[in-house]
Design an enzyme around this catalytic site. Structure first.
Site, PDB file in Angstrom:
ATOM      1  N   ASP A  81      -0.893   3.096 -14.436  1.00 50.14           N
ATOM      2  CA  ASP A  81       0.040   3.121 -12.663  1.00 50.14           C
ATOM      3  C   ASP A  81      -0.596   4.434 -12.271  1.00 50.14           C
ATOM      4  O   ASP A  81      -0.137   5.896 -12.598  1.00 50.14           O
ATOM      5  CB  ASP A  81       1.584   2.963 -12.783  1.00 50.14           C
ATOM      6  CG  ASP A  81       1.991   2.768 -11.981  1.00 50.14           C
ATOM      7  OD1 ASP A  81       1.912   3.694 -10.816  1.00 50.14           O
ATOM      8  OD2 ASP A  81       3.709   3.166 -11.738  1.00 50.14           O
ATOM      9  N   SER A 109      -7.120   1.700   6.495  1.00 51.28           N
ATOM     10  CA  SER A 109      -6.593  -0.406   6.701  1.00 51.28           C
ATOM     11  C   SER A 109      -7.185   0.593   8.241  1.00 51.28           C
ATOM     12  O   SER A 109      -6.790   1.800   8.956  1.00 51.28           O
ATOM     13  CB  SER A 109      -5.448  -0.368   6.447  1.00 51.28           C
ATOM     14  OG  SER A 109      -4.909  -0.850   7.580  1.00 51.28           O
ATOM     15  N   TYR A 167       4.332   1.409   6.027  1.00 54.85           N
ATOM     16  CA  TYR A 167       2.604   1.129   5.211  1.00 54.85           C
ATOM     17  C   TYR A 167       1.548   1.643   6.601  1.00 54.85           C
ATOM     18  O   TYR A 167       0.086   1.991   6.567  1.00 54.85           O
ATOM     19  CB  TYR A 167       1.800  -0.559   5.364  1.00 54.85           C
ATOM     20  CG  TYR A 167       0.748  -0.722   4.443  1.00 54.85           C
ATOM     21  CD1 TYR A 167       0.834  -1.134   4.074  1.00 54.85           C
ATOM     22  CD2 TYR A 167       0.094  -1.625   6.146  1.00 54.85           C
ATOM     23  CE1 TYR A 167      -0.830  -1.078   3.292  1.00 54.85           C
ATOM     24  CE2 TYR A 167      -1.306  -1.634   5.556  1.00 54.85           C
ATOM     25  CZ  TYR A 167      -1.327  -1.237   4.197  1.00 54.85           C
ATOM     26  OH  TYR A 167      -3.283  -1.362   3.552  1.00 54.85           O
ATOM     27  N   LYS A 216      -1.305   4.621   5.619  1.00 53.44           N
ATOM     28  CA  LYS A 216      -3.114   4.666   6.376  1.00 53.44           C
ATOM     29  C   LYS A 216      -3.190   5.530   6.645  1.00 53.44           C
ATOM     30  O   LYS A 216      -4.061   5.804   6.599  1.00 53.44           O
ATOM     31  CB  LYS A 216      -3.142   2.784   6.631  1.00 53.44           C
ATOM     32  CG  LYS A 216      -2.503   1.852   5.880  1.00 53.44           C
ATOM     33  CD  LYS A 216      -3.904   2.895   4.185  1.00 53.44           C
ATOM     34  CE  LYS A 216      -3.947   1.613   2.753  1.00 53.44           C
ATOM     35  NZ  LYS A 216      -4.773   2.161   1.650  1.00 53.44           N
TER      36      LYS A 216
END
Length: 244
Positions: free
Chosen positions: A62, A142, A157, A161
């Site tokens: 992880d 992204s 999100y 990014k």
């Protein structure tokens, strides 16, 4: 890719999607690949039939937990000596408004998309710099790392990014003069299990054009194959017809 034959690559999020296809491509090109993911058995099962001159090692990790990352890189240093290529691919997101996003989910997104990337980058760079060899760090970013999405319920999100964009630029400035290249690859919509896994609307894949994980893996091969004196710092790859 010939100069990477027998060299060591670390790929995070290697149990599915872009990470899995990248691991396959690197093994087929003769690299020794260490795949990191929480789903160890899935990673082992999906990679067991991949043939190529390279090798694959699956490690349960992880990346948001620093101690687990440190332990994996200690294993790498002991058994494989160093790291030549790092592909920071692991990432997650949850469909929710910013107001309704649970605190635990918010922290998990930050800890994987930003903190986990930093854990793996720092441990890799220590080995890269100590061994003074050509190396490459590829951050899977992204298009939302360059502009905020007009899609609803993307919450933090895009912010994580945007952080990857800034961190990639910071790395380039910080390691100037070393033999380490840095590339930020920013895909558009990619048809992966990311949507179903994290409760995102899978209908997006029917509404908008998308690319395949293999397309992104091909782009990774492209940037690391460039001559050593060529640094592709930013690459955007999106499906034909995607307008945002």
């Amino acid at each position: 890719m010939e100069r990477w034959d027998g060299k060591v690559a670390v790929v995070t999020g290697a149990s599915s999607g872009i990470g899995l296809e990248t691991a396959k491509a690197l093994v087929r090109n003769g690299m020794i690949v260490v795949g990191l993911a929480r789903r160890l058995e899935t990673m082992q099962d999906t990679m067991k039939d991949v043939t190529g001159p390279g090798r694959f090692y699956a490690k349960k990790c992880d990346i948001s937990i620093e101690s687990q990352v440190i332990d994996v890189f200690k294993w790498i240093e002991k058994h494989l000596k160093t790291v030549h290529i790092l592909v920071n691919n692991a990432g997650l997101g949850y469909q929710s408004s910013l107001l309704d996003l649970k605190t635990d989910d918010m922290l998990q997104i930050i800890n994987v998309n930003i903190v986990g990337l930093l854990h793996c980058t720092r441990q890799s760079m220590k080995l890269m710099i100590d061994n003074q060899h050509e190396a490459h760090i590829v951050n899977i970013n992204s298009i939302f790392g360059h502009r905020v999405s007009k899609l609803s319920k993307t919450n933090i999100y895009p912010a994580t990014k945007h952080a990857v964009t800034a961190l990639s630029q910071t790395l380039i400035a910080e390691i100037k003069g070393d033999k380490i290249r840095v590339t930020s690859i920013s895909p558009g919509i990619v048809a992966t299990e990311f949507f179903e896994k994290y409760g995102l609307d899978p209908n997006i894949l029917n509404t908008f054009p998308s690319i395949k994980p293999q397309d992104v893996a091909d782009s990774i091969i492209h940037v690391i194959s460039a001559p050593q004196h060529v640094e592709i710092t930013e690459l955007t790859i999106k499906p034909l017809g995607q307008l945002w």
